[in-house]
Design a protein around this motif. Sequence first.
Motif, short mmCIF file in Angstrom:
data_model
loop_
_atom_site.label_atom_id
_atom_site.label_comp_id
_atom_site.label_asym_id
_atom_site.label_seq_id
_atom_site.Cartn_x
_atom_site.Cartn_y
_atom_site.Cartn_z
N ILE A 65 0.76 -1.04 0.17
CA ILE A 65 0.17 0.02 -0.23
C ILE A 65 0.72 1.34 -0.43
O ILE A 65 0.58 2.43 0.22
CB ILE A 65 -1.15 -0.25 1.14
CG1 ILE A 65 -0.12 0.05 2.73
CG2 ILE A 65 -2.23 -1.29 1.62
CD1 ILE A 65 -0.99 0.16 3.65
N GLN A 91 -4.91 4.44 -5.68
CA GLN A 91 -5.36 2.79 -5.29
C GLN A 91 -3.67 2.64 -6.24
O GLN A 91 -3.39 1.54 -5.82
CB GLN A 91 -5.85 2.35 -5.55
CG GLN A 91 -7.73 2.24 -4.58
CD GLN A 91 -8.03 1.69 -4.71
OE1 GLN A 91 -8.22 -0.09 -5.77
NE2 GLN A 91 -9.53 1.99 -4.81
N GLU A 114 -3.70 -1.64 -6.13
CA GLU A 114 -4.41 -1.93 -4.39
C GLU A 114 -5.38 -3.26 -4.76
O GLU A 114 -5.13 -4.38 -4.32
CB GLU A 114 -4.90 -1.07 -3.54
CG GLU A 114 -3.96 0.07 -2.92
CD GLU A 114 -3.77 0.58 -1.82
OE1 GLU A 114 -4.94 0.61 -1.59
OE2 GLU A 114 -2.96 1.16 -2.10
N VAL A 422 0.59 2.69 8.86
CA VAL A 422 -0.74 3.73 8.68
C VAL A 422 -1.18 4.94 10.05
O VAL A 422 -1.90 3.13 10.64
CB VAL A 422 -1.88 3.10 7.93
CG1 VAL A 422 -3.12 3.20 7.61
CG2 VAL A 422 -1.36 2.43 7.05
N LEU A 424 -3.39 6.71 12.00
CA LEU A 424 -5.57 6.05 12.41
C LEU A 424 -5.58 7.04 13.46
O LEU A 424 -6.28 7.54 13.48
CB LEU A 424 -5.45 4.85 12.61
CG LEU A 424 -5.34 3.72 11.72
CD1 LEU A 424 -5.80 2.22 12.03
CD2 LEU A 424 -5.91 3.64 10.47
N THR A 469 -3.01 -2.67 16.45
CA THR A 469 -4.38 -1.86 15.25
C THR A 469 -4.35 -0.98 17.22
O THR A 469 -5.26 -1.18 17.87
CB THR A 469 -4.96 -2.42 14.56
OG1 THR A 469 -4.77 -2.53 13.63
CG2 THR A 469 -5.72 -1.16 14.36
N ARG A 471 -6.68 2.71 17.32
CA ARG A 471 -7.40 4.30 16.01
C ARG A 471 -7.95 4.82 17.27
O ARG A 471 -7.26 5.97 16.68
CB ARG A 471 -8.99 2.95 15.61
CG ARG A 471 -9.13 1.67 14.95
CD ARG A 471 -9.60 0.78 14.62
NE ARG A 471 -10.21 0.33 13.86
CZ ARG A 471 -9.90 -0.08 13.38
NH1 ARG A 471 -10.15 0.92 12.26
NH2 ARG A 471 -9.36 -2.14 12.47
N GLU A 697 -4.16 10.04 -0.06
CA GLU A 697 -4.77 9.38 0.88
C GLU A 697 -4.29 9.87 2.12
O GLU A 697 -3.24 9.26 2.47
CB GLU A 697 -5.10 7.78 0.03
CG GLU A 697 -6.49 7.97 1.65
CD GLU A 697 -7.02 6.11 2.12
OE1 GLU A 697 -7.78 5.73 3.12
OE2 GLU A 697 -6.25 5.37 0.87
N ARG A 699 -4.83 9.49 6.76
CA ARG A 699 -6.64 9.22 7.33
C ARG A 699 -5.73 9.76 8.83
O ARG A 699 -6.57 9.76 9.77
CB ARG A 699 -5.09 7.41 7.90
CG ARG A 699 -5.76 6.81 6.32
CD ARG A 699 -6.87 6.34 5.90
NE ARG A 699 -7.54 5.60 6.62
CZ ARG A 699 -7.73 4.26 7.04
NH1 ARG A 699 -6.91 3.80 6.10
NH2 ARG A 699 -8.54 3.36 8.22
N HIS A 716 -1.64 7.74 4.11
CA HIS A 716 -2.29 5.80 4.24
C HIS A 716 -0.67 5.43 3.42
O HIS A 716 -0.74 5.30 1.85
CB HIS A 716 -3.60 5.72 3.28
CG HIS A 716 -3.87 4.72 2.90
ND1 HIS A 716 -4.48 3.64 4.02
CD2 HIS A 716 -4.05 3.75 2.29
CE1 HIS A 716 -4.27 2.23 3.53
NE2 HIS A 716 -4.58 2.26 2.47
N GLY A 717 -0.25 4.74 3.89
CA GLY A 717 0.94 3.82 3.39
C GLY A 717 1.97 4.37 3.00
O GLY A 717 3.35 3.55 3.28
#
Length: 735
Positions: A65, A91, A114, A422, A424, A469, A471, A697, A699, A716-717
């Motif tokens: 990603i 993507q 992706e 990533v 969040l 993860t 969040r 992108e 996040r 993102h990524g």
Amino acid sequence: MSWFKRSLALAVAAGTLAITAPALAAPPTVQPYNWKSVEVLGGGFVSGVVYHPTEKGLVYIRTDIGGAYRLDRATNRWVALNDDLKRADGQLAGALSLAVDPQDPNRLYMAAGEYTGPYARGGALLRSTDRGTTWIKAELPVKIGGNEDGRNTGERLMVDPVQGAVLFLGAKDGLYRSTDHGASWSPVETFPKVHVTLVAFDPVERTKTGETAILYAGFATSHGGGLLVSTDGGIRWGLVDGQPKGLIPHHLALDANGGVYIAYGNALGPNGVTDGAVWKMDPDSGAWTDISPIKPDAGDVFGYGGLSLDPAHPGVIVVSTLDRWGRGDEVFRSTNGGKTWKGLREKSEHDTGGAPWVRGLEGKAARAMGHWIGDIDIDPTNPDEAIYVTGYGLWRTRNLTEADRSGRTDWRFDDEGLEETVALGLVSPPNGASGGAPLVSAIGDIGGFRHDDLDSARGSRYFAPHGGTNRGLDYAELAPDILVRTSDPTPTGGFHSTDGGKTWTAFASSPPRGSNPDTGRIALSADGKRMVWALRGAPPYVSSDDGRTWRPVQGVAPGERLDFTPVSDRVNPSRFYLYDAAQGAVLASTDGGESFKTTAHNLPSGRSLKAVPGAEGELWLPTNQGLMRSTNGGDSFKAVGGVDEAGLVGFGKAAPGQTHPAVFVWGKVDGVEGVFRSDDVGKTWIKLHDERWGFAELRALSGDPSRFGRVYLGVHGRGILYGDPPADGAAPAKN
């Protein structure tokens, strides 16, 4: 009364969105920031490694990603090659396969995309003639799944070693061919409609037109997989006789005599592989030999992923196991064509380099090599160098041949420049009594950090426990040493800190979690004494005892779809807000989150509601129809002029001479995409980057309350970036 007038009257009575916007803002000017990575190092799956076969030291890696990278040997840092991707092409950061031209080391190709689902962007072939510094995009007639099962196999994009204009690309529905350096593509009609995992050329023979005659293609089906061969340059294909049954080729390499070596698994991976083998085929006799170092069994399930040969030393092979969760993955080396093998893990030394957090992530001693070792490659120009990939980065050795003498190999987490996390959630608390860090992050898969030193992972604190993860993340505006975070895989789903994120204590309990592990978002009151927590797909709950007990908030209507984001007022500890994305509404509480009332509804589809530090009752909502602002606790919202779309909003230190915090937004201003800053409450906007950055992108986004102009982005990524205005104070230029 007409329907429109009646709806408008009801909306005004309910205190909802004021559609009439103020006068349009002036077009955004451009002031390119200085952008740097907040150093974490790695943090995501590196799905493959590609060395150039003849150009000494030239090596690329691909990620699922985060795009592709090239190693800068002078600095020993990885250089990101896809930072210019914009939202429409976001993507394309999924790098399913890379290909180099054996005859032209400046050429690089990337099969990008992706996902292959119905709503995914179509795949593209990115082509470069300057080693990935710049790209030309060619749309493909097929979607590409760079973040789907099988992304660890390959390579499936290959350049004909004697005719550089000819390329083959394996996809989920067969094989495609280009004869113009990847500018256009057509399906190979004689090839079956199967999921292609790899393509390989054997350059020993040529066709009448000068192309390589012999090609191999590995494939997967619902019943296993196999190996196909063509002897006429890819026109006709047939199954290779005598091959193993029921296994999927993951990686293939050929020796100088055309001998074929294949690592197999019984599933695509990188998860779910429970069986596998390593086989060798003699091209002259057609005989197949099982040369697996060890065989899986009921008590030790795994497959094989990576495989590489040393072209300068016939008989030298390395292979890696894949998904050996019980006993830990291993790398094996043979110097006699697979007759005997030596495992490297027992005598290996692993130096985490600048990322000591890696040991906190893996934990178990058996995981010394890492997990998801889907690829391993020997440098074809240096037999002592090899790289293998993991789910959180890559390891490199520079003394591989020492394994043949003492058995020892030294590996280093050589991930400088590679940032694939990533983020969040990002918060930048004002300095507290414990000496606040400039940034705290909540990160997918690996946990998060208190970033005491933005430029050093070693100088920052990794969350302990990391909690997989993470969040939700928030701090108490009036007591910034108090923080909370949510964590998907942990028993109570969240943690509390009273020392600015240096140490963490798990909540004693959680709201009902059901079967959904997503811990959603959490808000902490301005004084740090209350929390409102909304797990994904669940109604919000409130706690006033640091998470020992939780009770449902009152005033929230039930519904089939629940999607709440809680926000605390940054001044008044008694005030909380909820953004109800399902209903397009904002709810407000004045009793510490115990009960809520709807204050605004019929709002456009939005993202995370944000409250402004230092301004009681001021809220900003980024939406797909622009940026909305409320100055009365959510009773009404007005559109901020000039902002066409907004994905994220954040606040930082006010500009000199201003009292309102600087506003940062990721979105579109007057038709221009990007990241912007306003120093005058949205009257004018400054774009903070040039075309080298696309920010496809984001996040997470946060300004810095202590340093004017600084902004933090969770890409993102691509990890976390922080940007500062140019040091020379250059005035913004007109866009």
